[in-house]
Design an enzyme around this catalytic site. Sequence first.
Site, mmCIF file in Angstrom:
data_model
loop_
_atom_site.group_PDB
_atom_site.id
_atom_site.type_symbol
_atom_site.label_atom_id
_atom_site.label_comp_id
_atom_site.label_asym_id
_atom_site.label_seq_id
_atom_site.Cartn_x
_atom_site.Cartn_y
_atom_site.Cartn_z
ATOM 1 N N PHE A 17 10.812 -11.139 3.832
ATOM 2 C CA PHE A 17 9.457 -11.537 3.504
ATOM 3 C C PHE A 17 8.755 -11.928 4.792
ATOM 4 O O PHE A 17 9.282 -12.710 5.573
ATOM 5 C CB PHE A 17 9.465 -12.702 2.511
ATOM 6 N N ASP A 20 -2.269 -4.292 3.931
ATOM 7 C CA ASP A 20 -1.315 -4.901 4.854
ATOM 8 C C ASP A 20 0.087 -4.314 4.661
ATOM 9 O O ASP A 20 0.675 -3.791 5.598
ATOM 10 C CB ASP A 20 -1.302 -6.438 4.705
ATOM 11 N N ASP A 36 4.851 -2.133 -0.566
ATOM 12 C CA ASP A 36 6.190 -2.619 -0.914
ATOM 13 C C ASP A 36 6.711 -1.779 -2.081
ATOM 14 O O ASP A 36 7.109 -0.634 -1.877
ATOM 15 C CB ASP A 36 6.060 -4.112 -1.248
ATOM 16 N N LYS A 88 -6.513 -10.264 0.270
ATOM 17 C CA LYS A 88 -7.011 -10.781 1.527
ATOM 18 C C LYS A 88 -6.199 -10.240 2.701
ATOM 19 O O LYS A 88 -6.621 -10.283 3.838
ATOM 20 C CB LYS A 88 -6.911 -12.320 1.530
ATOM 21 N N ASP A 120 0.044 -13.422 4.196
ATOM 22 C CA ASP A 120 0.354 -14.815 3.837
ATOM 23 C C ASP A 120 1.720 -14.993 3.216
ATOM 24 O O ASP A 120 2.319 -14.052 2.679
ATOM 25 C CB ASP A 120 -0.668 -15.320 2.816
ATOM 26 N N ARG A 125 -1.748 -16.788 7.515
ATOM 27 C CA ARG A 125 -2.633 -15.657 7.836
ATOM 28 C C ARG A 125 -3.192 -15.749 9.254
ATOM 29 O O ARG A 125 -3.514 -14.740 9.868
ATOM 30 C CB ARG A 125 -3.806 -15.610 6.853
HETATM 31 P P1 IMP Z 1 3.589 -3.918 -4.043
HETATM 32 O O1 IMP Z 1 2.727 -3.824 -5.252
HETATM 33 O O2 IMP Z 1 4.995 -4.362 -4.405
HETATM 34 O O3 IMP Z 1 3.616 -2.695 -3.183
HETATM 35 O O4 IMP Z 1 3.056 -5.151 -3.210
HETATM 36 C C1 IMP Z 1 2.211 -5.013 -2.156
HETATM 37 C C2 IMP Z 1 1.505 -6.297 -1.863
HETATM 38 O O5 IMP Z 1 2.377 -7.428 -2.019
HETATM 39 C C3 IMP Z 1 1.074 -6.324 -0.406
HETATM 40 O O6 IMP Z 1 -0.203 -5.794 -0.242
HETATM 41 C C4 IMP Z 1 1.144 -7.794 -0.078
HETATM 42 O O7 IMP Z 1 -0.081 -8.411 -0.399
HETATM 43 C C5 IMP Z 1 2.241 -8.326 -0.956
HETATM 44 N N1 IMP Z 1 3.504 -8.389 -0.193
HETATM 45 C C6 IMP Z 1 4.563 -7.542 -0.230
HETATM 46 N N2 IMP Z 1 5.519 -7.912 0.625
HETATM 47 C C7 IMP Z 1 5.052 -9.022 1.239
HETATM 48 C C8 IMP Z 1 5.580 -9.868 2.290
HETATM 49 O O8 IMP Z 1 6.667 -9.683 2.842
HETATM 50 N N3 IMP Z 1 4.766 -10.893 2.686
HETATM 51 C C9 IMP Z 1 3.545 -11.146 2.124
HETATM 52 N N4 IMP Z 1 3.024 -10.380 1.165
HETATM 53 C C10 IMP Z 1 3.762 -9.328 0.727
HETATM 54 MG MG MG Z 2 -1.951 -7.186 -0.381
#
Ligand code: IMP
Ligand code: MG
Length: 176
Positions: free
Chosen positions: A154, A102, A105, A46, A161, A167
């Site tokens: 974070f 969004d 990470d 989302k 969210d 959000r």
């Molecule tokens: P990845 O698979 O570790 O790259 O995670 C990416 C996803 O984790 C993003 O699209 C977000 O939905 C969520 N995410 C990563 N960091 C944050 C944060 O600081 N706040 C909220 N959601 C996060």
């Molecule tokens: Mg995401």
Amino acid sequence: MINEIRGRKLKLLYSQDEILKRVAQLGTQIGEDYRGKNPIFIGVLKGAFIFLADLIRRIDFPVQIDFVRMSSYKDGMEPSNIELIMDTSMPLMGRHVILVDDILDTGNTMTFICDKISSMCPASFKICVLIDKRERRRVNIEPDYVGFEIKEGFIAGYGIDWAEEGRNIPGIYVVD
Ligand code: IMP
Ligand code: MG
């Protein structure tokens, strides 16, 4: 004004004004790169819904959109297993695809979606993220368009969210 989520204080990182300025720049840049190509933007639900909505409204020619939905951060700050909950509904073969998320990470979520989209034979495929947390990357993936790069923390707000809340906050905040 919302200044905490579930008892955690919020510290301003980017105001709505700063975000909209940067999103406008990204929209202009993407518009220049994709004019005449009938691109399709795929938003990752989302978290990307507000970013995608603002981004495509900075583009001055017709575009199409679709969505995928993953689950990774299920409830809180700890990642869990990645699953595809909702797939695209439009054929992507031969299309110019821009995936919009969004936050990038560790890169695990994006890698999962990229593999899936690449297997559908798009004419081209690029990645656009609002926030790049590149220091935490665990897989080799480079976004093509980046709004902001941040080091740690974070965050929530502007569609993003924390445990499904925050959000609707217009700016982006660090959750203490
Ligand atoms: P990845 O698979 O570790 O790259 O995670 C990416 C996803 O984790 C993003 O699209 C977000 O939905 C969520 N995410 C990563 N960091 C944050 C944060 O600081 N706040 C909220 N959601 C996060
Ligand atoms: Mg995401």
